[in-house]
Design an enzyme around this catalytic site. Structure first.
Site, PDB file in Angstrom:
ATOM      1  N   TRP A 122      41.812  33.748  29.185  1.00  0.00           N
ATOM      2  CA  TRP A 122      40.799  34.774  28.863  1.00  0.00           C
ATOM      3  C   TRP A 122      39.791  34.985  29.984  1.00  0.00           C
ATOM      4  O   TRP A 122      39.011  35.922  29.950  1.00  0.00           O
ATOM      5  CB  TRP A 122      40.046  34.383  27.581  1.00  0.00           C
ATOM      6  CG  TRP A 122      40.871  34.451  26.333  1.00  0.00           C
ATOM      7  CD1 TRP A 122      42.162  34.902  26.209  1.00  0.00           C
ATOM      8  CD2 TRP A 122      40.463  34.040  25.015  1.00  0.00           C
ATOM      9  NE1 TRP A 122      42.569  34.804  24.904  1.00  0.00           N
ATOM     10  CE2 TRP A 122      41.551  34.282  24.151  1.00  0.00           C
ATOM     11  CE3 TRP A 122      39.285  33.494  24.488  1.00  0.00           C
ATOM     12  CZ2 TRP A 122      41.490  33.995  22.782  1.00  0.00           C
ATOM     13  CZ3 TRP A 122      39.225  33.213  23.126  1.00  0.00           C
ATOM     14  CH2 TRP A 122      40.308  33.466  22.286  1.00  0.00           C
ATOM     15  N   LYS A 123      39.748  34.075  30.921  1.00  0.00           N
ATOM     16  CA  LYS A 123      38.760  34.140  32.013  1.00  0.00           C
ATOM     17  C   LYS A 123      37.344  34.290  31.424  1.00  0.00           C
ATOM     18  O   LYS A 123      37.068  33.703  30.383  1.00  0.00           O
ATOM     19  CB  LYS A 123      39.131  35.265  32.986  1.00  0.00           C
ATOM     20  CG  LYS A 123      40.582  35.159  33.450  1.00  0.00           C
ATOM     21  CD  LYS A 123      40.926  36.055  34.587  1.00  0.00           C
ATOM     22  CE  LYS A 123      42.389  35.856  34.953  1.00  0.00           C
ATOM     23  NZ  LYS A 123      42.828  36.611  36.093  1.00  0.00           N
ATOM     24  N   HIS A 172      43.436  27.501  39.842  1.00  0.00           N
ATOM     25  CA  HIS A 172      43.649  28.944  39.670  1.00  0.00           C
ATOM     26  C   HIS A 172      43.187  29.677  40.930  1.00  0.00           C
ATOM     27  O   HIS A 172      42.202  29.270  41.559  1.00  0.00           O
ATOM     28  CB  HIS A 172      42.875  29.443  38.440  1.00  0.00           C
ATOM     29  CG  HIS A 172      43.218  30.854  38.102  1.00  0.00           C
ATOM     30  ND1 HIS A 172      42.635  31.922  38.733  1.00  0.00           N
ATOM     31  CD2 HIS A 172      44.121  31.377  37.231  1.00  0.00           C
ATOM     32  CE1 HIS A 172      43.163  33.040  38.254  1.00  0.00           C
ATOM     33  NE2 HIS A 172      44.060  32.737  37.336  1.00  0.00           N
ATOM     34  N   GLU A 202      41.537  32.266  41.429  1.00  0.00           N
ATOM     35  CA  GLU A 202      40.127  32.689  41.463  1.00  0.00           C
ATOM     36  C   GLU A 202      39.215  31.520  41.833  1.00  0.00           C
ATOM     37  O   GLU A 202      38.190  31.702  42.472  1.00  0.00           O
ATOM     38  CB  GLU A 202      39.749  33.324  40.111  1.00  0.00           C
ATOM     39  CG  GLU A 202      40.328  34.726  39.995  1.00  0.00           C
ATOM     40  CD  GLU A 202      40.704  35.165  38.592  1.00  0.00           C
ATOM     41  OE1 GLU A 202      40.210  34.583  37.620  1.00  0.00           O
ATOM     42  OE2 GLU A 202      41.516  36.109  38.491  1.00  0.00           O
ATOM     43  N   GLU A 219      51.546  31.894  40.615  1.00  0.00           N
ATOM     44  CA  GLU A 219      50.796  33.140  40.452  1.00  0.00           C
ATOM     45  C   GLU A 219      50.524  33.744  41.826  1.00  0.00           C
ATOM     46  O   GLU A 219      49.546  33.371  42.488  1.00  0.00           O
ATOM     47  CB  GLU A 219      49.474  32.868  39.759  1.00  0.00           C
ATOM     48  CG  GLU A 219      49.614  32.313  38.368  1.00  0.00           C
ATOM     49  CD  GLU A 219      48.403  32.640  37.510  1.00  0.00           C
ATOM     50  OE1 GLU A 219      48.580  33.335  36.520  1.00  0.00           O
ATOM     51  OE2 GLU A 219      47.290  32.232  37.862  1.00  0.00           O
ATOM     52  N   SER A 270      49.701  39.914  36.370  1.00  0.00           N
ATOM     53  CA  SER A 270      49.945  41.215  35.737  1.00  0.00           C
ATOM     54  C   SER A 270      51.115  41.211  34.753  1.00  0.00           C
ATOM     55  O   SER A 270      51.884  42.165  34.681  1.00  0.00           O
ATOM     56  CB  SER A 270      50.140  42.303  36.798  1.00  0.00           C
ATOM     57  OG  SER A 270      48.947  42.469  37.544  1.00  0.00           O
ATOM     58  N   GLY A 327      46.798  36.921  31.976  1.00  0.00           N
ATOM     59  CA  GLY A 327      45.357  37.145  32.061  1.00  0.00           C
ATOM     60  C   GLY A 327      44.952  38.345  31.218  1.00  0.00           C
ATOM     61  O   GLY A 327      44.788  38.255  30.001  1.00  0.00           O
TER      62      GLY A 327
HETATM   63  P1  PGA Z   1      46.477  38.848  35.118  1.00  0.00           P
HETATM   64  O1  PGA Z   1      45.898  37.370  35.397  1.00  0.00           O
HETATM   65  O2  PGA Z   1      47.554  38.712  34.080  1.00  0.00           O
HETATM   66  O3  PGA Z   1      45.300  39.644  34.649  1.00  0.00           O
HETATM   67  O4  PGA Z   1      47.029  39.351  36.417  1.00  0.00           O
HETATM   68  C1  PGA Z   1      46.746  36.251  35.451  1.00  0.00           C
HETATM   69  C2  PGA Z   1      45.957  35.013  35.756  1.00  0.00           C
HETATM   70  O5  PGA Z   1      44.984  35.090  36.507  1.00  0.00           O
HETATM   71  O6  PGA Z   1      46.273  33.918  35.263  1.00  0.00           O
END
Ligand code: PGA
Length: 254
Positions: free
Chosen positions: A11-12, A96, A98, A168, A214, A235
């Site tokens: 969910w971030k 991750h 990010e 990823e 995505s 995500g």
């Molecule tokens: P996303 O993110 O599906 O929005 O590309 C995936 C993730 O960061 O785990």
């Protein structure tokens, strides 16, 4: 070995506490006794306690999105592995992209986090992936190998079994661009060969390797049809219950 697909929603920094709890209740009701897929969600830290209570006994995994590398101490604002374990998490995202790219987390720090997670029986979902630049320079394998070597340094074969690896590609995260299923499969196969060399074929075969970047209901089927893809880390499409359930549904047929 037949592996049930493992589908995790990250969910971030999204949803409110009320929305998160409602989501968890509906997810529990919708999945009910279905067990063809292992499912998990990664809510914000401050929702974990409530959401773990809602999902207790359901078989749905709850993962924290991060932890600190130290067990405890003077680290204002940080959260430890034991803290998230104590509220009921079974898994934790580590490395991750990010965190690697926005918060400059390096392989040694990620390695320390994996070790501290394993020490309290929290299963790491260890993320690796190359940037667009690295892919264009044909450095994908080099980058992934370095991330695996650095992240898994000093981790025994017994412990590897408790780790999920998520491939990823950074250029596919939140961009709407998905890796071609065959290209993703090729990287997954490379990851599995790395694990085979380091830890043996049985461990490599039992290892879960998820794809993330995505993922949507429309592409989940093609991705899950690839032999080396054991699950998905979702995500954006995991924030809406309907699209997350559609992905789970698609995965259940693989
Ligand atoms: P996303 O993110 O599906 O929005 O590309 C995936 C993730 O960061 O785990």
């Amino acid at each position: 070995m037949i592996k049930k697909p493992f589908i995790v929603g990250n969910w971030k920094m999204n949803l409110t506490l009320r929305e998160g709890v409602e989501f968890a209740k509906s997810l529990r009701n919708s999945l009910n006794d279905r067990n063809e897929v292992i499912c998990g969600i990664c809510p914000s830290f401050v929702f974990l306690n409530d959401i773990c209570k809602v999902l207790k006994g359901s078989g749905i995994c709850v993962a924290a999105q991060n932890i600190h590398s130290e067990k405890n101490g003077a680290y204002t604002g940080e959260i430890s592995a034991i803290m998230v374990k104590e509220v009921g998490c079974t898994h934790v995202l580590i490395g991750h992209s990010e965190r690697r790219h926005i918060f400059n987390e390096a392989d040694a720090f990620i390695n320390a986090k994996i070790k501290v997670a394993l020490s309290v029986n929290l299963k790491p979902i260890f993320c690796v992936g190359e940037t667009l630049h690295e892919r264009e320079d044909e450095k994908t394998r080099y980058v992934i190998e370095n991330q695996l070597t650095g992240g898994l340094r000093g981790i025994s074969a017994d412990h590897i079994r408790d780790i999920v690896i998520a491939y990823e590609p950074v250029w596919a995260i939140g961009t709407g661009k998905t890796a071609l299923p065959q290209d993703a499969n090729e990287v997954h196969s490379f990851i599995r060969s790395f694990i085979t060399v380091e830890y043996g074929i049985d461990t490599a075969n039992s290892l879960y390797i998820q794809y993330g970047g995505s993922v949507k209901p429309e592409n989940a089927g093609d991705l899950m049809a690839q032999p080396e893809i054991d699950g998905l880390l979702v995500g954006g499409a995991s924030i809406q219950l309907e699209s997350f359930l559609e992905i789970v549904e698609v995965a259940s047929t693989h």
